[in-house]
Design a protein around this motif. Structure first.
Motif, short mmCIF file in Angstrom:
data_model
loop_
_atom_site.label_atom_id
_atom_site.label_comp_id
_atom_site.label_asym_id
_atom_site.label_seq_id
_atom_site.Cartn_x
_atom_site.Cartn_y
_atom_site.Cartn_z
N ARG A 11 -2.34 5.89 2.80
CA ARG A 11 -3.39 5.65 3.79
C ARG A 11 -4.54 6.59 3.46
O ARG A 11 -4.37 7.82 3.47
CB ARG A 11 -2.88 5.92 5.21
CG ARG A 11 -1.80 4.96 5.68
CD ARG A 11 -1.45 5.22 7.14
NE ARG A 11 -0.96 6.58 7.34
CZ ARG A 11 0.31 6.93 7.17
NH1 ARG A 11 1.22 6.03 6.81
NH2 ARG A 11 0.68 8.20 7.37
N ARG A 12 -5.71 6.04 3.17
CA ARG A 12 -6.86 6.87 2.82
C ARG A 12 -7.64 7.23 4.08
O ARG A 12 -7.82 6.40 4.97
CB ARG A 12 -7.81 6.14 1.87
CG ARG A 12 -7.29 5.98 0.45
CD ARG A 12 -6.50 4.72 0.29
NE ARG A 12 -6.47 4.28 -1.11
CZ ARG A 12 -5.68 3.32 -1.53
NH1 ARG A 12 -4.88 2.70 -0.67
NH2 ARG A 12 -5.69 2.96 -2.80
N SER A 13 -8.12 8.46 4.13
CA SER A 13 -8.97 8.91 5.23
C SER A 13 -9.84 10.04 4.71
O SER A 13 -9.70 10.49 3.57
CB SER A 13 -8.13 9.41 6.42
OG SER A 13 -7.49 10.63 6.11
N LYS A 44 0.84 -1.18 0.00
CA LYS A 44 0.00 0.00 0.00
C LYS A 44 0.89 1.24 0.00
O LYS A 44 1.84 1.34 0.79
CB LYS A 44 -0.92 0.02 1.23
CG LYS A 44 -2.04 -1.00 1.19
CD LYS A 44 -3.07 -0.60 0.14
CE LYS A 44 -4.25 -1.56 0.14
NZ LYS A 44 -5.23 -1.20 -0.93
N THR A 94 2.36 6.06 2.91
CA THR A 94 2.81 5.03 3.83
C THR A 94 4.34 5.01 3.80
O THR A 94 4.97 5.76 3.05
CB THR A 94 2.28 3.66 3.40
OG1 THR A 94 2.82 3.35 2.10
CG2 THR A 94 0.76 3.64 3.34
#
Length: 296
Positions: free
Chosen positions: A51-53, A48, A60
């Motif tokens: 980091r999706r938010s 990955k 990462t």
């Protein structure tokens, strides 16, 4: 593993903008395409990369390792493109010039008409932006900017010193004292997210408790507000033969901006871009006009 430049550019766009939607805008593709291509890239890399938010996309550890190599690829891709285009035999085609909203509106737009009349084969794309385009990566061919470059791969083709002035409508000027203080002037200025863009910080230093009467995130809206008599704004008193201020009935006030009364305009270009005939010709035409303005 064979990672293409298109995939690296996609990764870099997400990393630098911090969101899929902003990356899609930069690359001029749809957001679903960004998500699909990133998923394919992460599958190829085996890790990955973001980091999706709700706040966006953050790199990462695996993504951090790819960031600098991707930036170097972007620089070399720009260099490769310029080398390939240096074999052009005549000044024709598209030249992209980037500048602040003021310079783009006041100078570059009418300058494009001059270029079209003189060299019908040349086309100008003006990128009006607060942020600086990365010339090394080929995001633009030429830039007019207020900060001198320290990049060894870029060259300053020309430099012009400009006077800054406070512009208002004729109607508002008639209502103000003959020589108003800075505190007596109603100000039109930048709104978030551009509140740190000049002249906001400079006016905040000169005027205790600086509070504009009108703010916006769009330069043309600022000009429209000044034309309507809402307030005054600081612009370069750029006297050239394409002047838009005269046509739009904006007049300068007799006020002292102190140490912020001048600004410098640099014409910047990647060194290798001057080997491309169309870029070299537009840079020469810009230098001619800047020199003409200096003598006015």
């Amino acid at each position: 593993m064979n990672i293409s430049w298109d995939d690296a550019r996609l990764f870099l766009a997400i990393a630098e903008t911090g969101s899929f939607s902003a990356a899609a805008t930069r690359l001029r593709i749809g957001q679903p395409t960004v998500s699909r291509r990133l998923a394919a890239l992460e599958y190829q890399v085996g890790a990955k990369l973001f980091r999706r938010s709700v706040e966006g996309a953050a790199l990462t550890v695996a993504g951090e390792r790819l960031l600098q190599p991707a930036r170097k690829m972007a620089e070399w891709a720009g260099e490769f493109q310029r080398a390939a285009e240096s074999s052009d035999s005549s000044p024709k085609g598209l030249v992209r010039v980037t500048a602040s909203p003021f310079i783009s509106f006041d100078f570059l737009a009418p300058f494009a008409g001059h270029v079209a009349r003189k060299y019908p084969g040349l086309r100008l794309e003006v990128q009006s932006s607060i942020q600086y385009a990365d010339l090394g990566r080929g995001e633009a061919d030429l830039a007019l900017r207020g900060v001198a470059t320290k990049n060894a791969d870029l060259t300053m083709v020309h430099t012009l010193e400009l006077e800054n002035a406070v512009f208002v409508s004729k109607a508002l000027k008639a209502k103000l004292p003959k020589r108003p203080t800075l505190q007596q002037i109603p100000w039109v200025a930048w709104a978030p997210p551009y509140e740190s863009v000049p002249p906001n910080p400079q006016l905040a230093v000169l005027i205790p408790g600086f509070t504009p009467v009108f703010t916006t995130d769009n330069f043309l809206v600022m000009v429209a507000a000044v034309e309507a008599g809402v307030g005054a704004m600081v612009m370069g008193n750029f006297s050239h033969r394409f002047n838009a201020q005269r046509e739009r009935n904006l007049v300068p006030l007799d006020v002292d901006l102190g140490p912020h009364g001048k600004q410098v305009l640099h014409l910047v270009c990647p060194k290798s871009a001057l080997d491309i005939p169309r870029v070299r010709k537009v840079s020469e035409l810009l230098v001619e006009e800047l020199e003409r303005a200096r003598r006015r």
